[in-house]
Design a protein around this motif. Structure first.
Motif, PDB file in Angstrom:
ATOM      1  N   THR A 195      45.421  20.126  21.665  1.00 18.14           N
ATOM      2  CA  THR A 195      46.518  20.669  20.867  1.00 18.14           C
ATOM      3  C   THR A 195      46.689  22.157  21.153  1.00 18.14           C
ATOM      4  O   THR A 195      45.754  22.853  21.566  1.00 18.14           O
ATOM      5  CB  THR A 195      46.246  20.460  19.376  1.00 18.14           C
ATOM      6  OG1 THR A 195      45.007  21.084  19.032  1.00 18.14           O
ATOM      7  CG2 THR A 195      46.159  18.975  19.043  1.00 18.14           C
ATOM      8  N   GLU A 196      47.898  22.641  20.896  1.00 14.95           N
ATOM      9  CA  GLU A 196      48.236  24.019  21.242  1.00 14.95           C
ATOM     10  C   GLU A 196      47.393  25.021  20.476  1.00 14.95           C
ATOM     11  O   GLU A 196      46.932  26.022  21.033  1.00 14.95           O
ATOM     12  CB  GLU A 196      49.729  24.255  20.977  1.00 14.95           C
ATOM     13  CG  GLU A 196      50.226  25.615  21.456  1.00 14.95           C
ATOM     14  CD  GLU A 196      50.166  25.747  22.976  1.00 14.95           C
ATOM     15  OE1 GLU A 196      49.991  26.885  23.463  1.00 14.95           O
ATOM     16  OE2 GLU A 196      50.265  24.702  23.662  1.00 14.95           O
ATOM     17  N   GLU A 197      47.171  24.804  19.170  1.00 12.08           N
ATOM     18  CA  GLU A 197      46.430  25.771  18.375  1.00 12.08           C
ATOM     19  C   GLU A 197      44.953  25.840  18.794  1.00 12.08           C
ATOM     20  O   GLU A 197      44.350  26.923  18.848  1.00 12.08           O
ATOM     21  CB  GLU A 197      46.540  25.449  16.884  1.00 12.08           C
ATOM     22  CG  GLU A 197      46.069  24.066  16.457  1.00 12.08           C
ATOM     23  CD  GLU A 197      47.177  23.025  16.532  1.00 12.08           C
ATOM     24  OE1 GLU A 197      47.040  21.967  15.886  1.00 12.08           O
ATOM     25  OE2 GLU A 197      48.190  23.285  17.246  1.00 12.08           O
ATOM     26  N   VAL A 198      44.356  24.675  19.103  1.00 15.40           N
ATOM     27  CA  VAL A 198      42.961  24.672  19.563  1.00 15.40           C
ATOM     28  C   VAL A 198      42.860  25.309  20.942  1.00 15.40           C
ATOM     29  O   VAL A 198      41.933  26.101  21.219  1.00 15.40           O
ATOM     30  CB  VAL A 198      42.405  23.234  19.592  1.00 15.40           C
ATOM     31  CG1 VAL A 198      41.030  23.203  20.250  1.00 15.40           C
ATOM     32  CG2 VAL A 198      42.327  22.673  18.184  1.00 15.40           C
ATOM     33  N   LEU A 199      43.792  24.985  21.797  1.00 10.91           N
ATOM     34  CA  LEU A 199      43.800  25.549  23.146  1.00 10.91           C
ATOM     35  C   LEU A 199      43.850  27.076  23.089  1.00 10.91           C
ATOM     36  O   LEU A 199      43.075  27.765  23.768  1.00 10.91           O
ATOM     37  CB  LEU A 199      44.994  24.969  23.911  1.00 10.91           C
ATOM     38  CG  LEU A 199      45.156  25.271  25.399  1.00 10.91           C
ATOM     39  CD1 LEU A 199      45.910  24.121  26.063  1.00 10.91           C
ATOM     40  CD2 LEU A 199      45.939  26.556  25.618  1.00 10.91           C
ATOM     41  N   THR A 200      44.779  27.622  22.296  1.00  4.29           N
ATOM     42  CA  THR A 200      44.915  29.087  22.188  1.00  4.29           C
ATOM     43  C   THR A 200      43.662  29.711  21.594  1.00  4.29           C
ATOM     44  O   THR A 200      43.185  30.763  22.052  1.00  4.29           O
ATOM     45  CB  THR A 200      46.138  29.425  21.331  1.00  4.29           C
ATOM     46  OG1 THR A 200      47.306  28.829  21.923  1.00  4.29           O
ATOM     47  CG2 THR A 200      46.334  30.926  21.238  1.00  4.29           C
ATOM     48  N   GLU A 250      29.658  17.371  15.257  1.00  2.00           N
ATOM     49  CA  GLU A 250      29.514  16.020  15.783  1.00  2.00           C
ATOM     50  C   GLU A 250      30.439  15.074  15.035  1.00  2.00           C
ATOM     51  O   GLU A 250      30.603  15.167  13.817  1.00  2.00           O
ATOM     52  CB  GLU A 250      28.062  15.543  15.657  1.00  2.00           C
ATOM     53  CG  GLU A 250      27.062  16.434  16.402  1.00  2.00           C
ATOM     54  CD  GLU A 250      25.624  15.971  16.239  1.00  2.00           C
ATOM     55  OE1 GLU A 250      25.249  15.017  16.942  1.00  2.00           O
ATOM     56  OE2 GLU A 250      24.899  16.561  15.420  1.00  2.00           O
ATOM     57  N   GLY A 251      31.024  14.180  15.803  1.00  2.00           N
ATOM     58  CA  GLY A 251      31.932  13.216  15.210  1.00  2.00           C
ATOM     59  C   GLY A 251      33.386  13.579  15.459  1.00  2.00           C
ATOM     60  O   GLY A 251      33.720  14.643  15.989  1.00  2.00           O
ATOM     61  N   LEU A 252      34.274  12.676  15.064  1.00  2.00           N
ATOM     62  CA  LEU A 252      35.697  12.863  15.275  1.00  2.00           C
ATOM     63  C   LEU A 252      36.229  13.880  14.268  1.00  2.00           C
ATOM     64  O   LEU A 252      36.387  13.588  13.087  1.00  2.00           O
ATOM     65  CB  LEU A 252      36.427  11.519  15.131  1.00  2.00           C
ATOM     66  CG  LEU A 252      37.932  11.552  15.356  1.00  2.00           C
ATOM     67  CD1 LEU A 252      38.267  12.064  16.744  1.00  2.00           C
ATOM     68  CD2 LEU A 252      38.528  10.159  15.120  1.00  2.00           C
ATOM     69  N   ILE A 253      36.525  15.068  14.735  1.00  3.88           N
ATOM     70  CA  ILE A 253      36.983  16.160  13.878  1.00  3.88           C
ATOM     71  C   ILE A 253      38.424  16.485  14.226  1.00  3.88           C
ATOM     72  O   ILE A 253      38.820  16.497  15.402  1.00  3.88           O
ATOM     73  CB  ILE A 253      36.059  17.394  14.053  1.00  3.88           C
ATOM     74  CG1 ILE A 253      36.442  18.493  13.077  1.00  3.88           C
ATOM     75  CG2 ILE A 253      36.060  17.885  15.493  1.00  3.88           C
ATOM     76  CD1 ILE A 253      35.457  19.660  13.065  1.00  3.88           C
ATOM     77  N   GLN A 254      39.215  16.764  13.206  1.00  2.00           N
ATOM     78  CA  GLN A 254      40.615  17.094  13.414  1.00  2.00           C
ATOM     79  C   GLN A 254      40.761  18.557  13.833  1.00  2.00           C
ATOM     80  O   GLN A 254      39.877  19.387  13.629  1.00  2.00           O
ATOM     81  CB  GLN A 254      41.410  16.817  12.136  1.00  2.00           C
ATOM     82  CG  GLN A 254      41.334  15.372  11.663  1.00  2.00           C
ATOM     83  CD  GLN A 254      41.829  14.398  12.721  1.00  2.00           C
ATOM     84  OE1 GLN A 254      42.854  14.635  13.384  1.00  2.00           O
ATOM     85  NE2 GLN A 254      41.102  13.285  12.891  1.00  2.00           N
ATOM     86  N   SER A 255      41.908  18.878  14.406  1.00  2.00           N
ATOM     87  CA  SER A 255      42.115  20.211  14.980  1.00  2.00           C
ATOM     88  C   SER A 255      41.990  21.311  13.932  1.00  2.00           C
ATOM     89  O   SER A 255      41.328  22.340  14.152  1.00  2.00           O
ATOM     90  CB  SER A 255      43.481  20.283  15.663  1.00  2.00           C
ATOM     91  OG  SER A 255      44.517  19.995  14.734  1.00  2.00           O
TER      92      SER A 255
END
Length: 445
Positions: A195-200, A250-255
């Motif tokens: 995602t854009e926010e995580v990437l930045t 660890e685990g499926l975490i949202q952005s």
């Protein structure tokens, strides 16, 4: 058998050896020398490698062939955030879960048994890391083929190199272990990581290293970090002079949750990073100060050496001049003694003076350059060389001279020449029974 003698160090190598000892604090000069020789006398690389060794970070400049990964994972203050899978809801959800549970247990049990048996037959090929950079680059290519080019900037190097760069630049290092077979991996990569926010956020705040656990380099890192489930993220930073894991996700975490957790970890450890930066700045200033002091010392040493060299040259010049004067005096003394011996020899070889009543005698009055007059009688048949030898034997006579008549003025040929090997006699020279001859000094010409 005697041990081979060590090669003598040059002046530049000696200065580097002393500077390296000051920077690292090592007491053994032999150890300092061996370390510098291993780095081809590159003092910057040797100092950096020594600091890495003290802080437990793999070497970049001179790495051992199979050095284990050294990251502090035993710190009990590590922040851990685990996202559990959602529980089933409703009668249908629980019914489906209960029906599939025996099948899942059977499947994973059989899979574990198969992997355990296979491990005895054929060792896991991931245990041998032969091309760690190739493993990382291969993962990046496969990731881009599956999820596209829009992703955080992957560190294209080994895990050890990423640790070293993070330590050198005092930045956070986020490690992502990609489990290709895990059910949550695909959703995490698409809906969170790319995602854009995580990437930045990742590109501007930290270094990001990732690799698949199916490749040897990723598998080795997973063994070092000991993850429990996937997706797995570990935040690493320089803490207490060691590269330390300060956060585990660890685990499926949202952005949004991922950004909040990373921000929390960074803020909680910011003081450690600031402390490391201040300590490094102080260490750099100390090194600069020591370098300036060493340079000033070397400059003073060079000035003293130049002063000593000039003083030595001046002393050698004075000694050479004194030796030259002494040799000149000795030469003059030898020449004077030789001249006196020659005069004495000439005096002993002179024929006796004829009596005054001898009809063949010639009375000659010599006027010397110092206005002294000398009188002596000679025979007409005697050579002019006898007159010259007589004058030469006198102490008042100069070393080089010629005999000149008054009128008409002419120089008597007293010495043999190529044209006239035998000088003429007094009679042949036209001298009368009484003559006045002048002795002319030739040493002044």
């Amino acid at each position: 058998m005697a041990a081979p003698e060590e090669q003598e160090l040059s002046q530049a190598q000696t200065e580097k050896l002393l500077q390296f000892q000051d920077l690292t604090g090592l007491e053994s000069m032999d150890q300092c020398r061996r370390t510098l020789e291993q780095h081809n006398w590159n003092i910057e690389a040797a100092v950096q490698d020594r600091l890495n060794e003290q802080e437990g970070v793999p070497s970049v400049f001179n790495p051992p062939p199979s050095r284990p990964l050294q990251v502090n994972t035993a710190d009990h203050r590590v922040y851990s955030y685990i996202v559990s899978r959602p529980q089933p809801r409703g009668l249908i959800g629980w019914s489906y879960y209960m029906i599939m549970l025996p099948f899942r247990l059977t499947y994973y049990t059989l899979l574990d048994i198969f992997r355990f048996a296979l491990r005895w037959v054929r060792p896991d090929p991931r245990g041998r890391v032969t091309d760690p950079v190739g493993d990382v680059v291969s993962f990046i290519h496969s990731f881009e083929e599956k999820y596209g080019q829009s992703h955080p900037v992957f560190y294209q190097g080994t895990y050890s190199q990423a640790l070293n760069d993070a330590k050198r630049e005092l930045r956070y290092l986020l490690v992502y272990l990609h489990g290709e077979d895990h059910q949550d991996t695909d959703q995490f990569c698409r809906s969170t990581l790319c995602t854009e926010e995580v990437l930045t956020f990742l590109n501007t705040r930290m270094l990001f290293w990732a690799c698949s656990t199916s490749r040897p380099e990723g598998y080795r890192v997973s063994q070092a970090l000991r993850e429990n489930t996937y997706p797995f993220l570990a935040m690493i930073m320089l803490k207490d002079r060691k590269m330390t894991v300060v956060g585990r996700l660890e685990g499926l975490i949202q952005s949004e949750d991922l950004l909040n957790q990373l921000t929390f970890i960074m803020e909680a450890n910011q003081t450690y990073l600031m402390s490391e930066r201040m300590e490094r700045e102080e260490r750099n200033q100390t090194q600069v100060l020591r370098a300036q002091q060493d340079e000033a010392y070397l400059e003073s040493l060079r000035a003293d050496q130049e002063k000593d060299r000039r003083k030595k040259e001046e002393q050698e010049k004075v000694q050479a001049e004194e030796e030259k004067v002494r040799q000149t005096v000795l030469a003059e003394e030898r020449r004077r003694r030789t001249l006196e011996e020659e005069k004495e020899l000439k005096s002993e070889c002179l024929p006796p003076e004829p009596p005054a009543d001898d009809p063949d005698s010639v009375k000659i009055v010599f006027k010397l350059p110092n206005d002294t007059r000398v009188e002596r009688r000679f025979l007409f048949q005697q050579s002019l060389a006898v007159i010259y030898d007589f004058l030469f034997s006198l102490k008042e006579t100069p070393e080089k001279f010629q005999i000149v008549t008054n009128f008409p003025r002419r120089v008597l040929p007293c010495l043999p020449t190529e044209e006239q090997p035998n000088p003429p006699s007094l009679k042949e020279a036209g001298l009368s029974r009484s003559e006045v001859l002048f002795v002319q000094d030739l040493t002044e010409d």
